[in-house]
Design a protein around this motif. Structure first.
Motif, mmCIF file in Angstrom:
data_model
loop_
_atom_site.group_PDB
_atom_site.id
_atom_site.type_symbol
_atom_site.label_atom_id
_atom_site.label_comp_id
_atom_site.label_asym_id
_atom_site.label_seq_id
_atom_site.Cartn_x
_atom_site.Cartn_y
_atom_site.Cartn_z
ATOM 1 N N PRO A 260 -19.885 -29.315 74.117
ATOM 2 C CA PRO A 260 -20.491 -27.856 73.950
ATOM 3 C C PRO A 260 -20.763 -27.650 72.530
ATOM 4 O O PRO A 260 -20.287 -28.304 71.761
ATOM 5 N N ASN A 261 -21.806 -26.973 72.384
ATOM 6 C CA ASN A 261 -22.254 -26.544 70.756
ATOM 7 C C ASN A 261 -21.042 -25.760 70.243
ATOM 8 O O ASN A 261 -20.520 -24.886 70.589
ATOM 9 N N ASP A 262 -20.677 -26.197 68.864
ATOM 10 C CA ASP A 262 -19.583 -25.715 68.171
ATOM 11 C C ASP A 262 -19.670 -24.055 67.953
ATOM 12 O O ASP A 262 -18.673 -23.415 67.890
ATOM 13 N N GLN A 263 -20.921 -23.825 67.535
ATOM 14 C CA GLN A 263 -21.113 -22.700 67.241
ATOM 15 C C GLN A 263 -20.916 -21.579 68.483
ATOM 16 O O GLN A 263 -20.360 -20.431 68.251
ATOM 17 N N ASP A 264 -21.268 -21.920 69.521
ATOM 18 C CA ASP A 264 -21.090 -21.033 70.936
ATOM 19 C C ASP A 264 -19.650 -21.022 71.089
ATOM 20 O O ASP A 264 -19.266 -19.906 71.599
ATOM 21 N N VAL A 265 -18.988 -22.040 70.899
ATOM 22 C CA VAL A 265 -17.390 -22.022 71.279
ATOM 23 C C VAL A 265 -16.768 -21.083 70.401
ATOM 24 O O VAL A 265 -15.987 -20.499 70.996
ATOM 25 N N LYS A 266 -17.087 -21.159 69.039
ATOM 26 C CA LYS A 266 -16.691 -20.310 68.234
ATOM 27 C C LYS A 266 -17.092 -18.777 68.546
ATOM 28 O O LYS A 266 -16.057 -17.878 68.489
#
Length: 275
Positions: A138-144
């Protein structure tokens, strides 16, 4: 596996969903027909890292019971093309004395795959030993973004192991905000793979529904729900690819005219639907 990297003509924004990790087990009854689930998944692009022959880059999984054998192989599936490109660049930056390996690394590329193809592959091989497995990135920004929302709601979250999905609610336990798509204004219940898109819809309904919020759901659970539950509203579920993925779709010239419209919330005067 070669067929997995052939892009089809079913690419679009309406009627899509996401698969988060390796799917295992057998669901005896599908609430939605398997083909319908695949069609939802087909509308979401993910990226495999492939070689010059179109085969996905993979690594062997050691068999914990026999060090001399492998227990199949695993390949990465990236929710972001940019993340896939970054990993390729990292691999290529490592000097390799083997000329054949160096040549192979030089020809690596991110290849878009309809998520439904991966789902279909998993369904067809779920009982096969040594099958190819998929590790989703998954994209790190969306996980954050998902973790921030969960922490803001009072949950003690150390990490988010799956691909997050964002849903806009009128308020907690009061139903999801529907949208209208297409010239016929048909209603859908959106599940966004980007927090940014969920915020855009939330901002539309906040003036009339002050308690509206964003719910973070686990995509693994979404797939299981589509397979197991017999709720009519699931037929309305659509998943929206991220802005990056939508830009890729537009670049291909395969998006449908109605998909270029921004999601519009239903008139806020209507009552909140029940789940």
């Amino acid at each position: 596996m070669k067929s997995l990297v052939r892009w089809g003509t079913t690419f679009g924004l309406v009627g899509s969903t996401l698969l988060a990790t390796v799917v295992s087990g057998i669901a005896p009854v599908f609430a939605l027909p398997e083909q319908q689930i695949k069609e939802k998944l087909d509308s979401v692009p993910v990226w495999l890292i492939t070689n010059a022959q179109g085969l996905p880059l993979s690594r062997q999984i050691p068999d914990p019971k026999n060090a001399q054998k492998d227990a199949g192989s695993v390949t990465g599936v990236y929710m972001s093309r940019l993340d896939a490109q970054a990993f390729i660049k990292e691999l290529q930056s490592v000097k390799n004395p083997d000329p054949k390996m160096a040549e192979m690394l030089k020809n690596l590329q991110p290849t878009a795959v309809p998520l439904g193809s991966i789902y279909q592959q998993l369904q067809q091989t779920k009982n096969q030993p040594n099958r190819l497995q998929f590790a989703f990135k998954p994209n790190d920004q969306d996980v954050k973004g998902a973790m921030d929302l969960l922490k803001a709601s009072g949950q003690d979250v150390k990490q988010f192991r799956s691909v997050p999905v964002f849903m806009v609610r009128f308020e907690a336990n009061k139903g999801y905000v529907p949208i209208q798509l297409g010239s016929d204004k048909k209603e859908y219940i959106p599940m966004f793979t980007s927090k940014q898109d969920a915020i855009a819809l939330l901002n539309q309904v906040k003036p009339k529904f002050a308690k509206a919020d964003i719910q973070v759901v686990d995509v693994d659970g979404v797939i299981k729900t589509l397979q197991d539950k017999n709720d009519k509203w699931l037929e309305q579920v659509v998943f929206f690819p991220s802005p990056e993925a939508r830009e890729y779709i537009r670049a291909l010239g395969n998006s449908k005219p109605q998909n270029n419209q921004k999601p519009a919330a239903k008139p806020p005067a209507q009552k909140a639907p029940k789940k």
